[in-house]
Design a protein around this motif. Structure first.
Motif, PDB file in Angstrom:
ATOM      1  N   PHE A  10       0.820  -1.215   0.000  1.00  0.00           N
ATOM      2  CA  PHE A  10       0.000   0.000   0.000  1.00  0.00           C
ATOM      3  C   PHE A  10       0.856   1.268   0.000  1.00  0.00           C
ATOM      4  O   PHE A  10       0.329   2.368  -0.173  1.00  0.00           O
ATOM      5  N   ASP A  11       2.160   1.115   0.203  1.00  0.00           N
ATOM      6  CA  ASP A  11       3.064   2.266   0.124  1.00  0.00           C
ATOM      7  C   ASP A  11       3.295   2.648  -1.342  1.00  0.00           C
ATOM      8  O   ASP A  11       3.161   1.803  -2.232  1.00  0.00           O
ATOM      9  N   PRO A  12       3.669   3.885  -1.622  1.00  0.00           N
ATOM     10  CA  PRO A  12       4.014   4.257  -3.005  1.00  0.00           C
ATOM     11  C   PRO A  12       5.220   3.448  -3.491  1.00  0.00           C
ATOM     12  O   PRO A  12       6.091   3.067  -2.700  1.00  0.00           O
ATOM     13  N   ALA A  13       5.264   3.185  -4.790  1.00  0.00           N
ATOM     14  CA  ALA A  13       6.373   2.423  -5.376  1.00  0.00           C
ATOM     15  C   ALA A  13       7.680   3.186  -5.255  1.00  0.00           C
ATOM     16  O   ALA A  13       7.717   4.400  -5.434  1.00  0.00           O
ATOM     17  N   GLU A  14       8.755   2.468  -4.943  1.00  0.00           N
ATOM     18  CA  GLU A  14      10.083   3.059  -4.847  1.00  0.00           C
ATOM     19  C   GLU A  14      11.013   2.545  -5.945  1.00  0.00           C
ATOM     20  O   GLU A  14      12.074   3.116  -6.185  1.00  0.00           O
ATOM     21  N   LYS A  15      10.628   1.458  -6.592  1.00  0.00           N
ATOM     22  CA  LYS A  15      11.412   0.866  -7.680  1.00  0.00           C
ATOM     23  C   LYS A  15      10.510   0.720  -8.898  1.00  0.00           C
ATOM     24  O   LYS A  15       9.282   0.741  -8.799  1.00  0.00           O
ATOM     25  N   TYR A  16      11.129   0.539 -10.055  1.00  0.00           N
ATOM     26  CA  TYR A  16      10.338   0.275 -11.257  1.00  0.00           C
ATOM     27  C   TYR A  16       9.913  -1.189 -11.312  1.00  0.00           C
ATOM     28  O   TYR A  16       8.765  -1.497 -11.628  1.00  0.00           O
ATOM     29  N   LEU A  17      10.833  -2.097 -10.968  1.00  0.00           N
ATOM     30  CA  LEU A  17      10.559  -3.529 -11.128  1.00  0.00           C
ATOM     31  C   LEU A  17      10.966  -4.307  -9.887  1.00  0.00           C
ATOM     32  O   LEU A  17      12.077  -4.140  -9.377  1.00  0.00           O
ATOM     33  N   SER A  18      10.063  -5.140  -9.406  1.00  0.00           N
ATOM     34  CA  SER A  18      10.374  -6.089  -8.333  1.00  0.00           C
ATOM     35  C   SER A  18      10.265  -7.503  -8.892  1.00  0.00           C
ATOM     36  O   SER A  18       9.306  -7.827  -9.609  1.00  0.00           O
ATOM     37  N   LEU A  19      11.257  -8.331  -8.574  1.00  0.00           N
ATOM     38  CA  LEU A  19      11.225  -9.737  -8.978  1.00  0.00           C
ATOM     39  C   LEU A  19      11.101 -10.572  -7.717  1.00  0.00           C
ATOM     40  O   LEU A  19      11.977 -10.502  -6.838  1.00  0.00           O
ATOM     41  N   ILE A  20      10.042 -11.356  -7.606  1.00  0.00           N
ATOM     42  CA  ILE A  20       9.781 -12.159  -6.411  1.00  0.00           C
ATOM     43  C   ILE A  20      10.082 -13.616  -6.732  1.00  0.00           C
ATOM     44  O   ILE A  20       9.503 -14.195  -7.665  1.00  0.00           O
ATOM     45  N   ILE A  21      11.006 -14.200  -5.977  1.00  0.00           N
ATOM     46  CA  ILE A  21      11.438 -15.579  -6.217  1.00  0.00           C
ATOM     47  C   ILE A  21      11.144 -16.413  -4.976  1.00  0.00           C
ATOM     48  O   ILE A  21      11.814 -16.255  -3.940  1.00  0.00           O
ATOM     49  N   PRO A  22      10.152 -17.313  -5.015  1.00  0.00           N
ATOM     50  CA  PRO A  22       9.921 -18.216  -3.879  1.00  0.00           C
ATOM     51  C   PRO A  22      10.943 -19.339  -3.897  1.00  0.00           C
ATOM     52  O   PRO A  22      11.288 -19.866  -4.965  1.00  0.00           O
ATOM     53  N   ALA A  23      11.444 -19.707  -2.740  1.00  0.00           N
ATOM     54  CA  ALA A  23      12.502 -20.727  -2.699  1.00  0.00           C
ATOM     55  C   ALA A  23      12.279 -21.669  -1.530  1.00  0.00           C
ATOM     56  O   ALA A  23      12.196 -21.234  -0.377  1.00  0.00           O
ATOM     57  N   PHE A  24      12.195 -22.956  -1.828  1.00  0.00           N
ATOM     58  CA  PHE A  24      12.103 -23.984  -0.791  1.00  0.00           C
ATOM     59  C   PHE A  24      13.099 -25.087  -1.133  1.00  0.00           C
ATOM     60  O   PHE A  24      12.959 -25.791  -2.127  1.00  0.00           O
ATOM     61  N   ASN A  25      14.142 -25.196  -0.322  1.00  0.00           N
ATOM     62  CA  ASN A  25      15.209 -26.188  -0.557  1.00  0.00           C
ATOM     63  C   ASN A  25      15.792 -26.046  -1.966  1.00  0.00           C
ATOM     64  O   ASN A  25      15.821 -27.001  -2.738  1.00  0.00           O
ATOM     65  N   GLU A  26      16.260 -24.855  -2.291  1.00  0.00           N
ATOM     66  CA  GLU A  26      16.755 -24.542  -3.641  1.00  0.00           C
ATOM     67  C   GLU A  26      18.227 -24.144  -3.647  1.00  0.00           C
ATOM     68  O   GLU A  26      18.650 -23.370  -4.504  1.00  0.00           O
ATOM     69  N   GLU A  27      19.022 -24.646  -2.721  1.00  0.00           N
ATOM     70  CA  GLU A  27      20.427 -24.218  -2.651  1.00  0.00           C
ATOM     71  C   GLU A  27      21.212 -24.574  -3.906  1.00  0.00           C
ATOM     72  O   GLU A  27      22.209 -23.913  -4.222  1.00  0.00           O
ATOM     73  N   HIS A  28      20.787 -25.594  -4.664  1.00  0.00           N
ATOM     74  CA  HIS A  28      21.534 -26.000  -5.857  1.00  0.00           C
ATOM     75  C   HIS A  28      21.062 -25.267  -7.113  1.00  0.00           C
ATOM     76  O   HIS A  28      21.878 -24.934  -7.984  1.00  0.00           O
ATOM     77  N   ARG A  29      19.755 -25.030  -7.238  1.00  0.00           N
ATOM     78  CA  ARG A  29      19.235 -24.402  -8.454  1.00  0.00           C
ATOM     79  C   ARG A  29      19.199 -22.882  -8.362  1.00  0.00           C
ATOM     80  O   ARG A  29      19.252 -22.194  -9.391  1.00  0.00           O
ATOM     81  N   LEU A  30      19.088 -22.345  -7.166  1.00  0.00           N
ATOM     82  CA  LEU A  30      18.940 -20.901  -6.987  1.00  0.00           C
ATOM     83  C   LEU A  30      20.142 -20.085  -7.456  1.00  0.00           C
ATOM     84  O   LEU A  30      19.955 -19.038  -8.101  1.00  0.00           O
ATOM     85  N   PRO A  31      21.400 -20.499  -7.185  1.00  0.00           N
ATOM     86  CA  PRO A  31      22.546 -19.657  -7.590  1.00  0.00           C
ATOM     87  C   PRO A  31      22.591 -19.367  -9.085  1.00  0.00           C
ATOM     88  O   PRO A  31      22.825 -18.226  -9.490  1.00  0.00           O
ATOM     89  N   GLY A  32      22.369 -20.377  -9.913  1.00  0.00           N
ATOM     90  CA  GLY A  32      22.414 -20.174 -11.361  1.00  0.00           C
ATOM     91  C   GLY A  32      21.327 -19.224 -11.833  1.00  0.00           C
ATOM     92  O   GLY A  32      21.579 -18.343 -12.667  1.00  0.00           O
TER      93      GLY A  32
END
Length: 335
Positions: free
Chosen positions: A61-83
């Motif tokens: 509900f706050d005014p936007a401070e960035k143009y783009l936000s990228l939301i990445i959900p991660a559950f047990n992703e230590e191997h795939r997340l870095p790449g």
């Protein structure tokens, strides 16, 4: 003959009892989840890796401070997340270098991982700075839908993109969704006020959702997948059609973009926490009359998928809860 009739009556009574019990459980669970959208569970925590202090997250509900936000959900992703994060950050930095007005943030939502996902996320926070990369910790596992909801509600962008941690869709494809949203938003904006100028136009103020889609790959996928997976997929699509209606062919692709006003309307109402929150998004878009765009994206199969045959009963369970919840008005929609 009398014994046979007695057995049939017994079986019929047993089936009716089981069906009554199942419907009762679904209704009770739908009622219990009626307040899931009130944001009372799993408060979002943002942790500064340098001071290790917990600080309040920003609010949708706050005014936007960035143009783009990228939301990445991660559950047990230590191997795939870095790449996936390396590819994402390279793209964002190159774009920011070319366009000084472009600003971004990456929000990694750790959904109660039991491996080194938190460590990987904080490594990227330290490397790129807390203003560009943030990690939200949910503490325990709630589900992909809840992780994305928390990320959306605590992001700062005018445009908000959800994408999977495996990097199955190329991050550069976000420009396809972004361009289509901009085109439709300007059309709606000038339709409302023909004399309005582009200097007052803000993409964040016009609710629009763009769905990345793999529907164009369906024919090839049908030819290569096992027959039972195709059967389950077709059955699931039929149930989705009956639940949320037509409009989007691929509801489950994990690559979707929302304007800030659309995210505000949708993610303050989402109840489903796991696999079928995408279907609920379609339902709510129709309820609010939010324009939905379906755009083909590049997609590749990445080993390590969390979806398995046991996911199907969970999906059907969530779809049943959603259908009962909204049709009985137990799930109130806040406008």
């Amino acid at each position: 003959m009398g014994f046979l009739l007695t057995m049939m009556e017994f079986l019929a009574a047993l089936i009716l009892i089981v069906l009554f019990g199942l419907v009762s459980v679904i209704v009770f669970e739908a009622y219990r989840r009626g307040l899931n959208n009130a944001h009372v569970e799993a408060p979002a925590i943002f942790e500064d890796p340098k001071s290790l202090k917990q600080v309040p997250c920003p609010c949708i509900f706050d005014p936007a401070e960035k143009y783009l936000s990228l939301i990445i959900p991660a559950f047990n992703e230590e191997h795939r997340l870095p790449g996936a994060l390396d590819e994402t950050m390279n793209y964002l930095q190159q774009r920011a270098a070319k366009d000084k007005s472009f600003s971004y943030e990456v929000v990694i939502v750790d959904d109660g991982s039991r491996d080194g996902t938190k460590r990987v996320a904080f490594d990227f926070v330290k490397k790129y700075g807390v203003d560009n990369v943030r990690a939200i910790l949910l503490g325990r596992n709630h589900g992909k839908g809840e992780a994305i909801r928390k990320g959306m509600l605590h992001s700062r962008g005018e445009l908000l993109l959800m994408l999977d941690a495996d990097g199955a869709t190329k991050v550069t494809d976000l420009e396809k969704l972004e361009n289509q949203i901009n085109a439709v938003a300007k059309k709606y904006y000038h339709r409302g006020d023909a004399a309005a100028s582009d200097t007052t136009f803000r993409i964040s103020d016009i609710p629009i959702v763009a769905f990345g889609s793999r529907a164009h790959l369906e024919e090839k996928a049908l030819a290569t997948r096992k027959w039972y997976r195709n059967f389950l997929m077709k059955g699931f699509h039929l149930v989705v059609l009956l639940t949320s209606g037509p409009g989007i062919r691929d509801t489950q692709c994990g690559f979707k973009m929302f304007t800030r006003s659309a995210a505000r309307k949708l993610f303050t109402n989402i109840r489903l926490k796991r696999w079928c929150f995408d279907v609920e998004i379609v339902f709510l878009c129709k309820w609010f009359a939010i324009p939905m765009l379906e755009i083909s994206v590049n997609w590749s199969e990445i080993p390590g998928s969390k979806v398995n045959p046991l996911s199907i009963p969970n999906m059907l369970w969530e779809l049943a809860l959603m259908s009962i919840g909204y049709r009985t008005r137990m799930w109130k929609i806040n406008s």
